[in-house]
Design an enzyme around this catalytic site. Structure first.
Site, short mmCIF file in Angstrom:
data_model
loop_
_atom_site.label_atom_id
_atom_site.label_comp_id
_atom_site.label_asym_id
_atom_site.label_seq_id
_atom_site.Cartn_x
_atom_site.Cartn_y
_atom_site.Cartn_z
N HIS A 1 17.91 75.62 18.59
CA HIS A 1 17.00 76.77 18.46
C HIS A 1 17.16 77.43 17.09
O HIS A 1 18.12 77.20 16.37
CB HIS A 1 17.26 77.78 19.57
CG HIS A 1 18.67 78.29 19.60
ND1 HIS A 1 19.73 77.52 20.05
CD2 HIS A 1 19.20 79.47 19.24
CE1 HIS A 1 20.86 78.22 19.97
NE2 HIS A 1 20.56 79.40 19.47
N ARG B 1 15.82 94.14 12.96
CA ARG B 1 15.93 93.69 14.34
C ARG B 1 17.42 93.49 14.65
O ARG B 1 18.16 92.93 13.83
CB ARG B 1 15.18 92.39 14.50
CG ARG B 1 15.32 91.75 15.85
CD ARG B 1 14.64 90.38 15.91
NE ARG B 1 14.89 89.77 17.19
CZ ARG B 1 15.10 88.49 17.40
NH1 ARG B 1 15.08 87.64 16.38
NH2 ARG B 1 15.35 88.03 18.61
N ASP C 1 24.66 76.22 19.56
CA ASP C 1 25.75 77.21 19.66
C ASP C 1 27.00 76.52 20.18
O ASP C 1 26.91 75.57 20.97
CB ASP C 1 25.37 78.33 20.64
CG ASP C 1 24.19 79.15 20.14
OD1 ASP C 1 23.96 79.19 18.92
OD2 ASP C 1 23.51 79.74 21.01
N HIS D 1 19.85 75.42 15.00
CA HIS D 1 21.28 75.15 15.20
C HIS D 1 21.58 75.05 16.70
O HIS D 1 20.76 75.46 17.53
CB HIS D 1 22.13 76.28 14.61
CG HIS D 1 21.86 77.62 15.25
ND1 HIS D 1 20.73 78.37 14.98
CD2 HIS D 1 22.55 78.30 16.20
CE1 HIS D 1 20.75 79.47 15.70
NE2 HIS D 1 21.84 79.46 16.46
#
Ligand SMILES: *[C@@H]1O[C@H](CO)[C@@H](O)[C@H](O)[C@H]1NC(C)=O
Ligand SMILES: *[C@@H]1O[C@H](CO)[C@@H](O)[C@H](O)[C@H]1NC(C)=O
Ligand SMILES: *[C@@H]1O[C@H](CO)[C@@H](O)[C@H](O)[C@H]1NC(C)=O
Ligand SMILES: *[C@@H]1O[C@H](CO)[C@@H](O)[C@H](O)[C@H]1NC(C)=O
Ligand SMILES: *[C@@H]1O[C@H](CO)[C@@H](O)[C@H](O)[C@H]1NC(C)=O
Ligand SMILES: *[C@@H]1O[C@H](CO)[C@@H](O)[C@H](O)[C@H]1NC(C)=O
Ligand SMILES: *[C@@H]1O[C@H](CO)[C@@H](O)[C@H](O)[C@H]1NC(C)=O
Ligand SMILES: *[C@@H]1O[C@H](CO)[C@@H](O)[C@H](O)[C@H]1NC(C)=O
Length: 724
Positions: A705, A715, A655, A653
């Site tokens: 990314h 995480r 940002d 995607h």
């Protein structure tokens, strides 16, 4: 101009005809105790090489409380006894002065010269206030200008005349000395035969009562004195009579040579204790007062532990008045360190002690333990960044001494340089210079709080009463300081070193899980120390920054604590979004590439977070994308949770940002496996994120990314889309 010249010539002639021999001047003073004021007097007398004879040392004082009412007759009796053996020395000039509240600003030659110029056999100090009998005012000879009334705190005269004066004394020790002298002076016959006058224009004697506004400090290269601006005179004897003790203390920080611009502090190293020469370090009782919820308390305890002082010489007394909130910090500190200190006592909120009672209790623990050499009182809002603080204070060897601590970037500190008439704060002329350490030294001040050291011997002598912190409706520290002032025990503040700072406890909202995170505005320095990575500044000094993929910058920004506390805060809040496309939190309500997250706004942390971006991210942006000045504006600020059980990865995607930061909040391999980030255009992955380090990369067009799958464990990352 001619007349000026003539006057000068005459003065020179006068000096030649009346040689001023200092050995002809004897100073007599009555002091029954060696108070701090007495030492100050002697220090100034010794500086000028006066010959001083002290009368009555060690005697019981029976002269009444002259500070509040009449009395002082004992002084005349002792003087009378002393003069009986001196009175026949015609050339001897006797100067009789008080000593607890008096300082010399000039030397014996100057006094003798001025006395001879006065052309009388006896000269009394003068003041503008009639005391103790106001009805006698009319009987005084009128003066055209100058002070009209007699003050007996300073008298100078030829020995035979002084002898004739005091030999008339046949009253009691607690009768009033000033009234005695006044009556003699007001008798016209005696005034003539004893050849008496008053020092109307403060040539020699400056009484401060009623004259504080007339007096200014006059700095010279070696000496500091006072100038009387009403009479343009330079008085030699400065007397803090009446209610002016504090003002005298202020003047005494300078005159005669205590501090000046040229040499700074000239007595700071007098009478110091050399701790390295002692067989054993002194025993210190440390009283810690946690009277309100205080940010950074674990760090406070840490600093206490790292004080450079043998811990077995320290006993600890902690008063905690904050129920529940601080108990876990104190419990932890106690469990880990109770055997480190000589002893460890905690008084909790269940004891229901008022602050004053608790402070009395702490001080009393030292007082009643003969082996307690010092009592070191510390409030929880004091961050001593100087590990030597305790040693430095002990070495300074004063009865009461505190280190200067200030609120970061503010003029707020732990002392007052002056008091208003009703006993509250007033700013002294030197306050700002002392706070900013433009004037460094050891300062006699009327009020201090938060942190100070008191000698155990003082608690067992001058301050042997058990209740100094409860007085009328005063705050405990104001009560303590007022008691010390009234007992004549000087309180000193040293700013010779940088000791540390005062935390702000205002606006401390304790309804979060990790409340210190919110302190970025109120206590920015402590916030930075706790939450910003140790090596953050090296980004700028040593280019401590990496570029693992094209235009993806990687740098340390958060400390371990910051990462842990943000994760804890989010888990405590607990409402993870679940990674659904429908999202009521954002405009339009639909998210094409949803993550399992919590927004900073949801935990009320958005203002603080944006401030963090402006303070700590913007400078990095400017460094790596030079010429781009970010506004540091962001709507999307959130913590993402990746776990195989819920959401393990994020598909490729862009940002909606000019640039994005992505901060790893935990450790690969210990907390999770897998994870990382891949940038498609460059076929470049970063598979070993580092806790506390941030990525910074452009958000659109070039930097498509994806979040690589987390295969085990959980995480956490913190993400912001900056300048959308
Ligand atoms: C006092 O006496 C000492 C020793 O004689 C001398 O060095 C010093 O200058 C004198 N002080 C003053 C202020 O005259
Ligand atoms: C006082 O003494 C001075 C000399 O010390 C003398 O010149 C003066 O006349 C005397 N005054 C009176 C009123 O006796
Ligand atoms: C605590 O002390 C105050 C006054 O000192 C008293 O009014 C109050 O009842 C006490 N509370 C408890 C729980 O003992
Ligand atoms: C501290 O104690 C006083 C009474 O002694 C009480 O009024 C005050 O609320 C307490 N403060 C805190 C934060 O518990
Ligand atoms: C303290 O924080 C809570 C939780 O974020 C908030 O609801 C409250 O308004 C805050 N209180 C103050 C005085 O800011
Ligand atoms: C900061 O850098 C030094 C030197 O590279 C390193 O030893 C230290 O561990 C780093 N600090 C942290 C908190 O990572
Ligand atoms: C991407 O890089 C990996 C190894 O780093 C390589 O095996 C692969 O062929 C590369 N893919 C492309 C499309 O270049
Ligand atoms: C997953 O993590 C847990 C502990 O965090 C560990 O015990 C386990 O071996 C890990 N599993 C794999 C497949 O690595």
């Amino acid at each position: 101009q001619n007349t000026m010249l003539q006057v000068k010539t005459i003065l020179v002639v006068v000096e030649i005809y009346f040689p001023s021999l200092p050995e002809n001047l004897l100073v007599l003073t009555v002091a029954t105790e060696e108070t701090d004021g007495f030492f100050r007097f002697m220090q100034s007398a010794n500086y000028f090489n006066y010959t001083v004879k002290v009368l009555g040392m060690g005697d019981t004082w029976k002269g009444g409380d002259v500070g509040r009412s009449i009395g002082g007759g004992q002084k005349v009796r002792l003087l009378k006894e002393a003069m009986e053996s001196l009175g026949d020395q015609e050339d001897l000039v006797v100067l009789t002065v008080d000593s607890y509240d008096l300082i010399f600003a000039g030397g014996p030659e100057e006094i003798l010269r001025k006395f001879q110029q006065a052309n009388h056999k006896i000269l009394f100090a003068a003041e503008g206030v009639v005391w103790p009998d106001k009805r006698l005012a009319d009987k005084y000879p009128s003066v055209r200008s100058g002070k009209r009334y007699l003050n007996s705190g300073g008298i100078i005269g030829y020995a035979p005349y002084i002898n004739k004066l005091v030999s008339q004394w046949n009253l009691h020790d607690n009768d009033d000395d000033q009234l005695f002298y006044t009556k003699i002076y007001l008798d016209p016959l005696q005034r003539q035969t004893l050849n008496m006058t008053l020092d109307h224009k403060c040539q020699i004697f400056q009484n401060l009562n009623g004259a504080v506004d007339e007096v200014l400090l006059k700095f010279g290269t070696d000496r500091v004195r006072v100038r009387n601006t009403a009479y343009d005179s330079l008085p030699v004897v400065v007397h803090g009579n009446g209610n002016t003790k504090m003002y005298l203390n202020y003047l005494g920080n300078y005159i005669p040579n205590v501090w000046n611009y040229e040499h700074g502090c000239s007595h700071c190293d007098d009478n110091v204790v050399d701790l390295s020469q002692l067989k054993d370090y002194p025993n210190v009782l440390v009283g810690v007062f946690i009277e309100q919820p205080t940010p950074f308390l674990p760090e406070f305890f840490q600093r206490l532990l790292t004080l450079d002082y043998p811990k077995d010489k320290l006993k600890l007394f902690i008063h905690n008045n904050v129920s529940v909130y601080h108990e876990k910090d104190i419990q932890k500190f106690w469990e880990e360190n109770r055997n480190v200190f000589g002893s460890f006592k905690v008084v909790g909120p269940e004891e229901n002690l008022s602050q004053g009672e608790a402070r009395n209790m702490g001080m009393d623990l030292c007082r009643s333990d003969a082996s307690c050499d010092y009592y070191f009182s510390m409030d929880s809002d004091v961050m001593l960044t100087n590990r030597q603080t305790l040693k430095l204070l002990i070495e300074q060897n004063r009865k009461i001494i505190g280190p200067l601590v200030t609120r970061h970037g503010k003029l707020w500190s732990n002392f007052w340089g002056a008091l208003s008439l009703d006993g509250y704060y007033a700013r002294s002329e030197d306050y700002v210079d002392i706070v900013q350490r433009k004037r460094m030294g050891v300062w006699n001040i009327p009020y201090m709080a938060h942190v100070y050291l008191v000698k155990g011997s003082v608690l067992r002598n001058e301050m042997k009463e058990r209740n100094y912190f409860v007085l009328e409706k005063l705050d405990p520290d104001m009560a303590f300081c007022r008691n010390a002032r009234e007992l004549g025990v000087f309180m000193y503040l040293t700013n010779r070193h940088d000791f540390g700072r005062l935390i702000s406890t205002a606006n401390y909202n304790i309804s979060h899980y990790n409340n210190d995170l919110w302190q970025i505005f109120e206590n920015p320095v402590d916030w930075k120390e706790k939450y910003i990575h140790q090596n953050y500044t090296r980004i700028f000094t040593e280019n401590h920054i990496e570029q693992p993929c094209p235009d993806v910058f990687w740098f340390p920004v958060f400390s371990e604590k910051a990462c842990d506390e943000i994760v804890e805060e989010m888990e405590h809040y607990g409402s993870w979004s679940g990674g659904k496309h429908e999202d009521k939190r954002i405009a339009g309500g639909y998210e094409t590439v949803p993550t399992d997250d919590i927004h900073m706004k949801q935990i009320g942390f958005d203002k603080e977070w944006l401030h963090f971006i402006r303070e700590f991210i913007s400078p990095v942006t400017l460094k790596v994308f030079s010429g781009y000045y970010t506004k540091g504006y962001a709507i999307m600020n959130f913590v993402v949770k990746y776990t195989p059980e819920r959401q393990a990865y994020l598909r490729p995607h862009h940002d909606s940002s000019t640039f994005t930061i992505n901060i790893a909040l935990n450790n690969k391999d210990t907390d999770f496996q897998g994870g990382g980030c891949r940038f498609h255009r460059y076929n470049c992955s970063i598979e070993s994120p580092r806790k506390g380090w941030s990525f910074m990369h452009p958000g659109r067009l070039t930097h498509l990314h994806e979040g690589l799958p987390t295969t085990n464990g959980t995480r956490y990352i913190a993400v912001s889309f900056i300048d959308p």
